[in-house]
Design an enzyme around this catalytic site. Structure first.
Site, mmCIF file in Angstrom:
data_model
loop_
_atom_site.group_PDB
_atom_site.id
_atom_site.type_symbol
_atom_site.label_atom_id
_atom_site.label_comp_id
_atom_site.label_asym_id
_atom_site.label_seq_id
_atom_site.Cartn_x
_atom_site.Cartn_y
_atom_site.Cartn_z
ATOM 1 N N PRO A 1 79.104 11.551 135.458
ATOM 2 C CG PRO A 1 79.496 12.250 133.490
ATOM 3 C CD PRO A 1 78.409 11.456 134.180
ATOM 4 C CD GLU A 2 79.152 14.518 141.615
ATOM 5 O OE1 GLU A 2 79.179 15.326 142.313
ATOM 6 O OE2 GLU A 2 79.425 13.434 142.008
#
Length: 272
Positions: free
Chosen positions: A2-3
């Site tokens: 995840p960013e």
DNA sequence: CTGAGATCCTGTCTGC
DNA sequence: TGCAGACAGGATCTCA
């Protein structure tokens, strides 16, 4: 995995579930992560009430009522948080940590073990937190800031914006998208960046991240939020893992490796 | 200080 | 069908 947009989405959901809730019990199933989970410290969180849940970069931050200890969680590439009713819980492969509340369990699962879980009593001095760069959606992240730093370096622009010490939250997908929008070649050296390009880049990063947050992030393979749902920004991607450039429709998207990571760009839009 | 490359780990997909 | 090798949303550490 995840960013920033994915972590923000997860943070909002987790917040709605656990804020003001008291931890009844904790269970470390498998301490092996990027850094081993300190079971003894985790145990200390029992009977404590969560005061707030927030995000710093790609880290989830849990603060507690009347105590200094802070729980810090990074999801790495494949970390997933989910909730189950206590009676419905079945142990899954790669479950690492369980946090029991009165009527449900918070589960941290991570296939590749690149995630990490820390408990620290001094947030600002915590080794993973203290050197983090500015938040991309704050006013601290602006043209002047990026331009000044870019003059001092010669790494590629892609590495530069993915460097969490410069600006937090930008990973491989959003770096590709932001560079495409700004028409900057990912392998261009930072010190070649003009003020105008910096301005475009800052704008692109801000707009792409906020748009992705609105859509619940991007799902490439595994990503699901804390309710098990995928992100809908995937359909908005312009260049990442694409075959053809959306502007030069006959031009094949180039994929090169920059510091070991796939880097997609259009060699007609993005000139070095 | 910088930058390049190795490294942690498992699962999935591709090509022979 | 089997198996080797490449690859995957990250980020730290080591070394030159």
């Amino acid at each position: 995995m995840p960013e920033l947009p994915e972590v923000e989405t997860i943070m909002t959901l987790v917040k709605s579930r656990v804020e003001n809730k008291k931890i009844k019990k904790t269970k470390v199933i498998n301490p092996k992560l990027r850094w081993p989970i300190e079971t003894r410290k985790v145990k200390y969180l029992e009977d404590k009430t969560i005061r707030s849940v927030s995000r710093r970069g790609k880290y989830l931050i849990f603060k507690f009522k009347s105590q200094k200890e802070i729980l810090i969680i990074h999801l790495g590439m494949t970390g997933i948080i989910s909730f189950k009713k206590i009676e419905d819980y079945e142990k899954h492969k790669h479950d690492h940590l369980l946090i029991y509340f009165s009527d449900f369990i918070f589960i941290f699962n991570d296939v590749r073990k690149f995630g990490s879980i820390h408990i620290s009593n001094d947030f600002n001095k915590m080794f993973l937190i203290k050197n983090l760069g500015v938040e991309p959606l704050s006013s601290d992240f602006n043209t002047e800031y990026l331009y000044e730093l870019s003059k001092k370096r010669s790494c590629t622009i892609k590495e530069f914006i993915m460097n969490q010490k410069i600006v937090v939250g930008v990973g491989n997908i959003y770096a590709a998208e932001a560079l495409f929008l700004s028409k900057i070649h990912p392998a261009m050296r930072t010190n070649k960046l003009t003020l105008l390009k910096c301005k475009k880049l800052v704008r692109s990063i801000k707009s792409i991240l906020s748009k992705a947050i609105k859509m619940g992030g991007t799902t490439i393979k595994d990503y699901v939020n804390a309710e098990g749902k995928p992100g809908y920004f995937t359909q908005e991607l312009l260049i990442y893992q694409k075959d053809k450039c959306p502007i030069h429709k006959n031009n094949k998207v180039t994929n090169i490796k920059i510091s070991g990571r796939a880097s997609y760009f259009c060699d007609k839009c993005q000139i070095k």
